[in-house]
Design a protein around this motif. Structure first.
Motif, short mmCIF file in Angstrom:
data_model
loop_
_atom_site.label_atom_id
_atom_site.label_comp_id
_atom_site.label_asym_id
_atom_site.label_seq_id
_atom_site.Cartn_x
_atom_site.Cartn_y
_atom_site.Cartn_z
N SER A 1 43.84 47.17 45.76
CA SER A 1 43.56 45.50 45.65
C SER A 1 42.04 45.43 45.39
O SER A 1 41.86 44.27 44.92
CB SER A 1 44.09 44.94 46.81
OG SER A 1 43.73 45.53 47.87
N LYS A 2 41.24 46.24 45.74
CA LYS A 2 39.78 46.35 45.56
C LYS A 2 39.26 47.64 45.15
O LYS A 2 39.75 48.38 45.58
CB LYS A 2 39.09 45.43 46.52
CG LYS A 2 39.15 46.29 47.88
CD LYS A 2 38.54 45.76 49.04
CE LYS A 2 38.63 46.35 50.20
NZ LYS A 2 37.77 46.58 51.30
N ILE B 1 40.16 43.87 39.42
CA ILE B 1 40.17 43.46 40.77
C ILE B 1 38.82 43.48 41.21
O ILE B 1 37.80 44.08 40.52
CB ILE B 1 40.95 44.89 41.52
CG1 ILE B 1 40.26 46.34 40.95
CG2 ILE B 1 42.53 45.05 41.33
CD1 ILE B 1 40.64 47.69 41.75
#
Ligand SMILES: Nc1ncnc2c1ncn2[C@@H]1O[C@H](COP(=O)(O)OP(=O)(O)O)[C@@H](O)[C@H]1O
Ligand SMILES: O=P(O)(O)OC[C@H](O)CO
Length: 556
Positions: free
Chosen positions: A420-421, A444
């Motif tokens: 997610s990052k 992202i």
């Protein structure tokens, strides 16, 4: 855990960081992320032929000593005595062989990105059913590639008579850079410790990724005698003490980590699912998979992330990209497009708003993850009469981002849960445009760490937490948080995917450029024939050998 000494002074932890281009010695205060002193020396690679890259192991050692001397005199005797331990982090896979009775290297170090062993790879592949480069992945976690140490060691055994002679005399030792340094720092020919840690061993192609011992099947495939190899230890334990006559003599060495694994620790990626990417000459994305060995079906490698003493090993999936910042350096050194990398790269790339549909695949020595194609070569495509050097510089920056997306796509498929990052570090991340392009190309957030040296920090933590040292609690609730900033994506999914499809087309065009040498297997046999000729023949008639070699050359 005792972060503070009885005299009220903080414990200090020294780190030797032997990277591909730069050797550094630095000192951390235990439990803190900031270095209190550091000295670095750059080492130029030796490139005897196209595709080859070597270093003088003695120069690596001298640079370490000089850096230690400088830091010791900079911080002064009072603080020096607070250095309680030392960690080593290093460029991985780079292969050194030396004579244990003299300590003299038998050849230059063959650097990880050297591709002279392409033909050895072809020979090994020729013996595998379906030429499947993933054949040994279940054993060692790695695809067949000239990147890994075993191929370089096999080349040294086949091509360097001094190596074969030392093997016969039982005086030959092999090591990656950590082992070479540890052996020398702990005594050299007088009792030096011949050890490595699991993270470095996991990059040799010779360690069984499950048992964490040298694997007999792999040793026999490569015909490498086990006697050459160091003992495999954990990443955090006391291995030995610095020999007399060196700066910091008698200080223990208690941490060893390959540099990408060390950066993973530096980011405190201790939990499964945490990942980091380091952008330097190359770019390496590591994803912590906990105690599970995730076998990639999408071109990533399974590697050991770290092992603290007797605790179970923690594994990672890795996406290794051979050329990242090196493409920018090439634009400066070979093309003359950039004067000063730090000052000019970003501003030149910003003079244009897009690459004008130019794509740059910097496959200078083939492609690593997720393709593992040694037959690829660099291309710049989509050029028009409108294209300028600014478009090409911007395309070089984008190539780093697209290669990272390649690795991320593979990682998401292997792990099932998309990242997610993206936590990033390394000197290239000072380029704000690169960071924004990365967020736009992957979709992202990109979280950039602001600590000076995350790589060195990781092994400082490992060395400080080792049993018998215990000055660093790596899991402490209260610890310095690494300051960071975040770049958010500004692109739409449609834009991202359209451009990524174009990148994949460019990659396809870079593949198959170098055809495998049809004489590879014969070449190997020729070397074996030459290798089997006794040394006395060399003395009697090297001329005869030349004639023989020429005759054999004509045969293929
Ligand atoms: N501002 C920048 N923009 C783009 N690339 C950069 C920038 N600063 C450094 N680089 C690239 O990063 C690399 C430097 O990495 P470094 O950490 O010195 O080397 P290594 O990975 O070999 O140890 C060089 O290849 C350089 O081209
Ligand atoms: O020294 P670096 O940063 O180029 O790292 C090299 C890697 O360890 C190669 O696997």
């Amino acid at each position: 855990m005792q972060p503070i000494q009885q005299n009220g002074h903080h414990h200090l932890v020294g780190v030797i960081d032997a990277g591909t281009r730069t050797i550094t010695f630095c000192v951390f205060v235990s439990q803190h992320i900031k270095e209190v002193a550091a000295h670095s020396i750059d080492l130029e690679p030796i490139t005897p032929q196209e595709g080859w890259s070597e270093q003088d192991p003695m120069k690596i050692l001298e640079a370490v000593k000089t850096c230690m001397d400088k830091v010791v005199s900079e911080i002064g005797a009072n603080k020096v005595k607070n250095i309680v331990t030392i960690g080593i982090t290093n460029q991985r896979e780079t292969t050194i062989v030396w004579d244990k009775t003299t300590g003299i290297p038998l050849y230059n170090a063959i650097v990880w990105n050297d591709i002279r062993t392409n033909s050895t790879v072809d020979v090994i592949l020729a013996k595998i059913p379906d030429n499947n480069k993933n054949h040994f992945k279940s054993v060692c976690g790695l695809p067949v590639s000239p990147y890994f140490s075993a191929f370089k060691l096999k080349w040294l055994i086949q091509h360097v008579p001094a190596v074969r002679k030392a093997i016969r005399a039982k005086t030959c030792l092999f090591g990656t850079v950590d082992t070479w340094l540890l052996w020398n720092l702990t005594g050299g020919p007088n009792g030096g410790k011949h050890l490595t840690d699991v993270t470095n061993a996991s990059r040799t192609f010779l360690m069984n990724i499950e048992t964490l011992y040298w694997d007999s099947q792999l040793l026999s495939t490569f015909k490498i005698p086990q006697a050459l190899l160091p003992e495999i230890r954990s990443s955090a334990e006391i291995y030995g003490k610095i020999r007399d006559g060196w700066p910091l003599e008698k200080v223990p060495i208690s941490g060893i980590l390959g540099n990408q694994q060390s950066a993973l620790l530096g980011h405190s990626c201790f939990r499964e699912g945490m990942a980091k990417s380091t952008y330097r000459s190359g770019c390496f994305l590591l994803y912590n998979t906990g105690t599970s060995r995730v076998h990639s079906s999408h071109g990533l490698v399974t590697t050991v992330a770290y092992k603290f003493g007797d605790e179970p090993a923690i594994y990672a999936l890795e996406g290794s990209v051979a050329v990242a910042g090196a493409a920018i350096k090439w634009l400066r050194d070979n093309m003359g497009f950039i004067k000063n990398i730090n000052e000019d790269t970003e501003s030149l790339a910003k003079e244009v708003f897009t690459t004008g549909d130019v794509y740059f695949v910097p496959a200078f020595k083939g492609l690593f993850a997720p393709y593992w194609r040694q037959d690829a070569r660099g291309i710049i495509c989509g050029l028009t009469a409108f294209s300028t050097k600014q478009h090409i510089i911007r395309a070089a920056l984008e190539s780093v981002c697209f290669q990272t997306r390649d690795v991320l796509e593979a990682m998401n498929k292997d792990c099932g849960i998309p990242l997610s990052k993206l936590n990033v570090d390394g000197i290239m991340t000072t380029n704000n445009l690169l960071m924004q392009l990365q967020a736009d190309i992957t979709g992202i957030p990109v979280v950039r760490a602001h600590a000076h040296d995350i790589t060195a920090l990781g092994v400082a933590m490992a060395a400080g937490m080792a049993k018998g040292v215990e000055v660093w609690d790596v899991h402490a609730e209260e610890r310095d948080l690494i300051p960071n900033d975040t770049f958010l994506p500004t692109s739409t999914e449609d834009e991202r995917d359209t451009r990524y499809t174009k990148w994949k087309m460019a990659v396809q065009r870079s593949l198959g450029w170098v055809s495998p040498k049809k004489s590879a297997v014969m070449t190997e046999e020729r070397y074996q024939l030459l290798a089997s000729i006794p040394g006395s023949v060399f003395a009697i008639s090297s001329f005869g050998l030349l004639v023989l070699a020429q005759y054999l050359n004509k045969e293929v």
